[in-house]
Each structure stands twice: as C-alpha cells, then as structure tokens.
Design a protein around this motif. Structure first.
Motif, mmCIF file in Angstrom:
data_model
loop_
_atom_site.group_PDB
_atom_site.id
_atom_site.type_symbol
_atom_site.label_atom_id
_atom_site.label_comp_id
_atom_site.label_asym_id
_atom_site.label_seq_id
_atom_site.Cartn_x
_atom_site.Cartn_y
_atom_site.Cartn_z
ATOM 1 N N HIS A 162 4.620 -4.122 3.044
ATOM 2 C CA HIS A 162 5.296 -2.844 2.475
ATOM 3 C C HIS A 162 4.266 -1.736 2.407
ATOM 4 N N LEU A 163 4.933 -1.345 2.973
ATOM 5 C CA LEU A 163 3.635 0.473 3.567
ATOM 6 C C LEU A 163 4.174 1.691 3.302
ATOM 7 N N ALA A 164 4.215 2.576 2.066
ATOM 8 C CA ALA A 164 4.591 3.521 1.781
ATOM 9 C C ALA A 164 4.036 4.785 2.186
ATOM 10 N N LEU A 165 3.153 5.640 2.639
ATOM 11 C CA LEU A 165 2.950 6.562 3.359
ATOM 12 C C LEU A 165 3.649 8.487 3.069
ATOM 13 N N PRO A 171 2.772 -6.739 12.279
ATOM 14 C CA PRO A 171 3.714 -7.467 12.492
ATOM 15 C C PRO A 171 3.925 -8.236 10.933
ATOM 16 N N SER A 172 3.250 -8.430 10.942
ATOM 17 C CA SER A 172 4.107 -8.458 8.873
ATOM 18 C C SER A 172 4.729 -7.670 8.349
ATOM 19 N N ILE A 173 4.963 -6.674 8.478
ATOM 20 C CA ILE A 173 5.578 -5.636 7.428
ATOM 21 C C ILE A 173 7.158 -5.740 7.576
ATOM 22 N N GLU A 174 7.321 -5.401 6.273
ATOM 23 C CA GLU A 174 8.383 -5.780 5.802
ATOM 24 C C GLU A 174 9.745 -4.426 5.320
ATOM 25 N N SER A 175 8.677 -3.743 5.344
ATOM 26 C CA SER A 175 9.471 -2.043 4.189
ATOM 27 C C SER A 175 8.228 -1.155 4.610
ATOM 28 N N LEU A 176 9.224 -0.514 5.641
ATOM 29 C CA LEU A 176 8.303 0.949 5.891
ATOM 30 C C LEU A 176 8.779 2.689 5.425
ATOM 31 N N HIS A 177 8.394 2.855 4.438
ATOM 32 C CA HIS A 177 8.150 4.047 4.001
ATOM 33 C C HIS A 177 7.787 5.350 4.445
ATOM 34 N N LEU A 178 8.200 5.849 5.723
ATOM 35 C CA LEU A 178 7.311 7.529 5.910
ATOM 36 C C LEU A 178 8.542 8.517 5.203
ATOM 37 N N LEU A 179 7.283 9.643 4.527
ATOM 38 C CA LEU A 179 7.736 9.674 2.987
ATOM 39 C C LEU A 179 7.162 11.555 3.434
ATOM 40 N N GLY A 180 7.718 12.679 3.126
ATOM 41 C CA GLY A 180 7.634 13.912 3.097
ATOM 42 C C GLY A 180 7.577 14.768 4.669
ATOM 43 N N ARG A 181 7.566 15.925 4.715
ATOM 44 C CA ARG A 181 7.444 16.548 5.601
ATOM 45 C C ARG A 181 6.712 17.230 6.677
ATOM 46 N N PRO A 182 6.463 16.201 7.039
ATOM 47 C CA PRO A 182 4.313 16.827 7.486
ATOM 48 C C PRO A 182 4.960 18.626 8.874
ATOM 49 N N SER A 183 4.088 19.703 8.289
ATOM 50 C CA SER A 183 4.299 20.831 8.972
ATOM 51 C C SER A 183 4.183 21.162 10.821
ATOM 52 N N SER A 184 3.547 19.658 10.889
ATOM 53 C CA SER A 184 2.891 19.673 12.266
ATOM 54 C C SER A 184 2.676 18.306 12.700
ATOM 55 N N LEU A 221 0.922 -1.601 0.131
ATOM 56 C CA LEU A 221 0.643 0.389 0.324
ATOM 57 C C LEU A 221 0.990 1.524 0.051
ATOM 58 N N ALA A 222 0.348 2.024 -1.079
ATOM 59 C CA ALA A 222 1.400 3.480 -1.170
ATOM 60 C C ALA A 222 0.659 4.792 -1.102
ATOM 61 N N LEU A 223 0.254 5.499 0.164
ATOM 62 C CA LEU A 223 -0.616 6.925 0.231
ATOM 63 C C LEU A 223 0.326 8.140 -0.424
ATOM 64 N N VAL A 224 0.615 8.233 -1.262
ATOM 65 C CA VAL A 224 2.240 9.490 -1.419
ATOM 66 C C VAL A 224 1.059 11.331 -2.233
ATOM 67 N N ALA A 275 14.397 3.241 -5.988
ATOM 68 C CA ALA A 275 13.295 3.594 -6.517
ATOM 69 C C ALA A 275 12.294 4.227 -6.338
ATOM 70 N N ALA A 276 11.419 3.048 -4.988
ATOM 71 C CA ALA A 276 10.534 3.808 -5.178
ATOM 72 C C ALA A 276 10.661 5.186 -4.326
ATOM 73 N N VAL A 277 11.608 4.571 -3.031
ATOM 74 C CA VAL A 277 11.802 6.058 -2.303
ATOM 75 C C VAL A 277 11.988 7.032 -3.092
ATOM 76 N N ALA A 278 12.942 7.160 -4.057
ATOM 77 C CA ALA A 278 12.712 8.336 -4.995
ATOM 78 C C ALA A 278 11.641 8.537 -5.710
ATOM 79 N N SER A 279 10.980 8.178 -6.367
ATOM 80 C CA SER A 279 9.558 8.372 -7.084
ATOM 81 C C SER A 279 8.099 8.885 -6.149
ATOM 82 N N ALA A 280 8.088 7.754 -5.041
ATOM 83 C CA ALA A 280 7.273 8.355 -3.418
ATOM 84 C C ALA A 280 7.350 10.045 -3.943
ATOM 85 N N LEU A 281 8.537 10.254 -3.255
ATOM 86 C CA LEU A 281 9.405 11.700 -3.055
ATOM 87 C C LEU A 281 9.062 12.627 -4.084
#
Length: 685
Positions: A267-270, A300-313, A242-245, A579-585
């Motif tokens: 796999h989770l990318a937010l 507990p099954s999450i193997e990859s966690l991508h916390l992207l973005g810079r929230p202002s608050s 799941l990816a929500l970016v 690539a996933a990280v760069a693309s999501a950013l």
C-alpha cells in the motif's frame, strides 16, 4: 444458575454476529444484554478505539490503564488530541497543552496494550511527549504500524520516534503549521522535507551525503528526515504500507524514497511530490538519479496506489512506465490522466513481436484493478464521455468507482450517466458527486441505474434541480429501478459548491440514508429512511454567534450496511479505502458511506470514519432528523395492511404530516364556525 440459550452460545458466534452489525452503537447495545454477553463481545467492542479531544482521550485512556481486561483487546488506537467535537470555553485555555496531556495518558496506558498492532497520533501543531514513543516501543511487542504528524515543530533527531525496528506500516502527515512556518523552504528546511536538493547534491540520501558540507548551510529539517529515512530504509525492510502526504499543493522531492526498496510493499499513498529527479539536459557522465517510475517498476507487490495532491510543477508522467509494472494493482486513486496513462501503456517492440497470445499482451490492470477513485473534480467540458468510456471499458474487473464531476452550463449530464452505466456493467459500489450546478432529476438517474444490475451500494451527491420531487420519493424510484441495492444515500448541496481538493466540503442542505428491504422473490418491500434537513437560523446574527454558519452537520444517520458485500466495511474494503483517500486529502467526503484505511495510510485531517463519520468543526449545524419506513408496495397489495385513521395520524412519514395538517385545519374551521354560530345566537338573544 443455568445460563439462558443466548448466553450459552460460544464467544465466536457473538464475534461473528458483531461483524455484521452496521455501527459500533449496535455492538454496544448487543453487549448490554447481560454481563456474560458483554464479556464475549468485548473484543469486537474495543478492537478499534478512535478518540477525539483531550477530554475523551483522558477518560478512555484512564479506563484502559485501570482495566487490563479491556486493554488487552485493543488492536488499533487513534488519538486526535486537538480535534474536539463539542468544545467548551474553558477548553481553549488548555488547548496548547493537549498534546502533552494526552501523550502522557497514552504513555501510562501503554503498559496494558499488549495486543496493540497500530497506533496513530493525529495532532495539529504541538509535539507529543517523546517518552510516549519510548513506552509504546518497549511495552507493545505487537506494535508494527505507526502514524504521526509534523506541524509547527519538528521532533529532535534523537527522538524515540525514529528508533522503531521492523515496522510493517508507517504514515506521516505534514500539517498546515509545517508549511506556515516555512519548514519546507530552503531558508528553514531545505528545498523540501522528504528528500531535498541543494544545488547539485541531493540532501537526506544518507549521513554520508553531507559529510563534507558546512553545518551552517545544512537545512534545519535535514537531521530529522535523515533519521526518519534511516529508520524506514535500513531498519524496516519488511515495510508493507507507506503514506507521505501533506496539505500543501507545493511539490516536494523524494529522491530518497525513489531509491528505497521494500520487497513486501503493498500500500502506497503519496502527496504532492517532484516525480522526476533528473534535470533536463543533465550531463551524461553524471549518475542518473532515481525516479518515481523506477520505484514503481521495482515494487511489483503494490496492490493499492494513491497519488494525492495537485503539484503545481513537474507533473507526474506515467506513460514511460514499463508495460509489465504494477501486475497486482487492485486499488487506484488519482487523476483521470494518471489512470489513462496506466491503461494506455504499450509493450516494447520485443514483446509485441514475441509469440505471445493477445490476451497475455493485454495490460494487467484489465484483470486486477477493482477499485478506482478520482478525488479531483473532472470538468465535463474538458473530458468527453467517449474518452471516459474508452478507459473504463478496458477495466474488466472494476467493481467500485468514485468520481466527481463539475457541471458546466449547457452540458447534457445525462450522457455521462449513460456512459458510466454502459462502461461499467459489473459495478458493486458507486459514488457520484456533481457540483457547481444542477445536473439531473432523480427519476432520470434511476432510469440510468437499470443497466447496473449488480450494484449493491450507492452514494449520490448533487445540486437539487428546480422542480425536483421530495428526496424520499426519488429514493423510492431508485429502489424500484434497482432492487438489488442494499443501502444508498443521497445528498443535496448548494450550487457553485467548491470541488477543489483541499477545500472543505460544502454544508449540505439535505441528506438521506436509505436501506432497502426485499421479499423472498427479490421484490422491494419497504425503504428505511433517515433524513436530515438543514434548518436556517431565524436571524443571521444568531447563527454567526453560535458558530453554525460555517459548520458541517454531524449527520448522525447510520447507513446500517451489511458487511458481506466484498468486505465493504472490513479490511481492505471500499469504505476503508475511500476513507483513506479523503483523510489523506484533508477533506470530507460527501458521504459517510465511502470512507478508513488511508486514514491509517495518511492524514488525519478529517475523521473517518473513515466508517468514518463526517468530521465536524466546533459545533453542530442546526437541523432536524426524521426516521420512518416508506412502503414501496402499492396500496392494493394483499400483504399491505390497511391503515386506520389513527395509524395515519400517528405516522412519521409525509402522509402522516399531511393528515395531521388537514386535521388541524379542520379543527380551526370547526372552531371558526362555532364562534360565528355562537355570536349569531347571542345577537338574536
């Protein structure tokens, strides 16, 4: 007619050979050996199809429609209808309809895509034809993973996009047009698009959440995202990715996400979200809203966690996460503060006093976390090497690291190199970027690499220091210092380059891709060099007219990497993950080496390559590419064949250039002398 020995090999052998080839171009060259070989290599050649621009999409999809024997091998299809590598003037008049034209081509080709597993639509503003989703859903029985984008317009709540069942992967990217048209604010789309709040009630928690609400006060995007969440949470219980970016730094609330449960999620990318849903001082009798830490503890099954973005608050606080959460985490990308919170978790009082061995009490990340990426630039004046060392030393299984430093004036950047080499002695893959100011010499960096004896791939991006030796000479020092390197790349960028996430990567001044060849004893023999130099325009107005002043060079240098290093290019490999990280950013990484899977996890802002070539704007930056083989053995080595004058003059390396320059100067000197002698003789006569 009898087949030759090569053509008589089984198809499995050719497919295995294709897995070891560095680029798709090499696979294409292998397929052109003969028609028999072509038919055997066809599955590897068309397994992953990535199309850019309306013209390429139309041609390739028309071929897939005409050739079912090719279409049945396509397992992944990605289309970028509005991303042209080389746009032409007449293309601008039809750009508004690119999404409709390309989506109808996909719709017609879907009848032959029997083996399609993953489809991704990477549009910008316009919506695709809704019939495309209906055709994909009915014609592609193996389709279990989809990705799409929301721009200036939202699909209808009755769209076929929300009618998929039992998906394994889903990715949604909110483009710039989504935020430019204020679809994320209360006046247009509610307080946020993913799970919005309107006063005391949380929107998009389900159809019943607004049964008594006035339709006039409901946000515009509420029905759309309600159908989306119904599809994901109710009809897709086996979701694995799941990816929500998005491209905005404004945080969005996702309480509906935090309440969802997917037992097989890996796999989770937010992007930027409001991580906590409970307001301070909330009344005790009110039901506690779910939070992000509750979501992580329940998966507990999450193997990859991508916390992207810079929230202002409402910054993410992982310090309260349960000590036993994320026991299988292998990949992490986010800020250094997030990782430090995960590492510094302590057991509860009951766990601490239990009769448990100390090795079991240790955080699970010390044994499971293998790949770490810090996409945000870290200012060295804020983070000391001791702090970084303490966190990295606790990750005993770490094999891949990507980090960016913003060099400040007067800071000893050599110290941070020694810290990384000491804290991570088992690294296999390393990507370091140093921006803002010059940091260190390549010779110093080569000496620091001696402690990383297991390093296989390297990516280095930095500002060139005054007095630095030529790039290929510094690369030779790196190869001699660590002969186990298989391939590495070096990039020189201008000073004061922007390092903020979301900003476009600065145009490099010089790039080099190097492949090391060693002998049977592991000693370096030669270095295959492919070097790109930026060439300035002779007149500024000419560069502005051609559009080259704002473009990133396409850098067509293949790194020719081996795929045996822990599936480096394969599924789950480091290249796909970065690539996933760069693309999501929505940014371009400084190296094509470390970039694809979160492209499937998230954003299609930058093509990845996510091997992932470097995304380019509307043209090519002016420059030149040189390729040659640089011998690393001394001239007196018995295996080194002495070069004659002809070989020296025809050499493509720096020595050949100097020899040709000397010969040219000698010729000018001879001609000058001849002219002077001729004039003297004519004067005497």
């Amino acid at each position: 007619m009898a087949l030759n020995p090569l053509e008589s090999l089984p198809a499995e052998i050719f497919l295995e050979v294709s897995n070891y080839l560095a680029s798709r171009a090499d696979v294409l060259q292998l397929s052109q050996v003969s028609k028999t070989v072509y038919n055997k290599v066809l599955p590897a050649l068309y397994a992953d199809v990535d199309l850019h621009g309306a013209e390429q999409c139309e041609r390739t999809l028309a071929m897939i429609e005409r050739c079912p024997q090719v279409a049945r091998h396509v397992r992944k299809l990605t289309v970028h209808p509005e991303h042209e590598f080389h746009p032409r003037p007449h293309d601008q008049y039809r750009a508004w309809d690119n999404a409709g034209v390309v989506s109808r081509c996909v719709m017609r080709a879907a009848r032959n895509l029997d083996a399609l597993h993953h489809f991704e639509w990477d549009g910008e503003d316009m919506l695709p034809d809704d019939r495309m989703w209906a055709e994909l859903r009915s014609r592609c029985p193996c389709l279990k993973s989809i990705g799409t984008t929301f721009g200036c317009f939202l699909p209808r709540p009755t769209s076929n996009l929300f009618k998929f069942d039992d998906l394994r992967g889903f990715a949604l990217t909110l483009k710039d047009g989504f935020y430019a048209h204020s679809l994320h604010v209360p006046s247009r789309g509610g307080s946020n698009p993913l799970a919005l709040k309107d006063g005391p009630r949380v929107l998009l928690l389900g159809p019943a959440a607004h049964a008594d609400a006035d339709d006039a006060t409901a946000p515009e995007s509420e029905p759309v995202f309600a159908r989306l969440w119904d599809m994901l949470t109710i009809r897709c219980p086996n979701l694995e990715s799941l990816a929500l970016v998005g491209h905005s730094s404004e945080p969005s609330e996702a309480a509906r996400l935090y309440a969802a449960r997917w037992p097989k999620l890996r796999h989770l990318a937010l992007g930027a979200l409001v991580w906590g849903s409970n307001a301070p001082g909330q009344a005790a009798h009110l039901q506690r809203a779910p939070e992000f830490k509750d979501f992580l503890e329940a998966h507990p099954s999450i193997e990859s966690l991508h916390l992207l973005g810079r929230p202002s608050s409402n910054q993410l606080d992982l310090s309260g996460l349960d000590y036993a959460a994320l026991p299988n985490l292998k990949e992490f990308s986010g800020s250094f503060v997030h990782l430090r919170m995960l590492v510094d978790r302590t057991p509860s009082a009951d766990e601490a006093h239990a009769n448990t061995p100390p090795s079991v009490l240790g955080t699970s990340l010390t044994k499971t976390l293998k790949r770490v990426c810090f996409p945000h630039a870290m200012h060295l004046r804020d983070l000391t090497p001791v702090t970084i060392s303490r966190v990295l030393l606790s990750l005993h299984a770490l094999t891949s690291l990507k980090v960016t430093f913003a060099i400040q004036g007067g800071y000893d950047s050599n110290n941070i190199l020694r810290t990384i080499a000491t804290s991570c002695p088992f690294l296999h893959d390393l990507d370091i970027t140093c921006t803002n100011k010059s940091s260190f010499f390549l010779e110093t960096f080569a000496n620091s690499l001696r402690g990383l004896s297991r390093l296989r791939t390297l990516a280095l991006t930095l500002v060139r220091t005054s007095g630095e030796e030529p790039m290929h000479v510094g690369a030779a020092r790196i190869a001699r210092a660590n002969p186990r390197l298989r391939a590495f790349a070096i990039t020189f960028i201008p000073p004061h380059a922007a390092a903020a996430v979301g900003d476009a990567s600065p145009p490099p001044l010089e790039r080099g891709a190097f492949e090391l060849t060693c002998d049977a004893h592991g000693l370096p023999v030669c270095l295959h060099v492919a070097q790109w130099h930026a060439a300035p325009w002779p007149w500024p107005w000419l560069g502005a007219w051609s559009g080259a002043s704002s473009l990133v060079p396409p850098f067509p240098l293949s790194l020719r990497l081996s795929r045996t290093a822990d599936a480096f290019i394969g599924a789950g490999g480091l290249a796909e993950w970065f690539a996933a990280v760069a693309s999501a950013l929505g940014i371009e990484t400084p190296l094509a080496l470390l970039e694809h899977r979160a492209l499937a996890l998230g954003n299609g802002g930058a093509a990845a390559v996510p091997g992932a070539g470097v995304a380019v704007a509307s043209g090519r930056r002016r420059g030149s590419v040189r390729r040659w083989v640089y011998d690393l053995r001394p001239s007196g080595h018995p295996d080194v064949q002495p070069k004659g004058m002809g070989a020296l003059l025809l050499g493509r390396g720096p020595a050949g250039e100097e020899a040709r320059l000397m010969v040219f100067c000698l010729c000018l000197l001879v001609l000058t002398f001849w002219a002077l002698v001729g004039r003297a003789l004519r004067g005497e006569m």
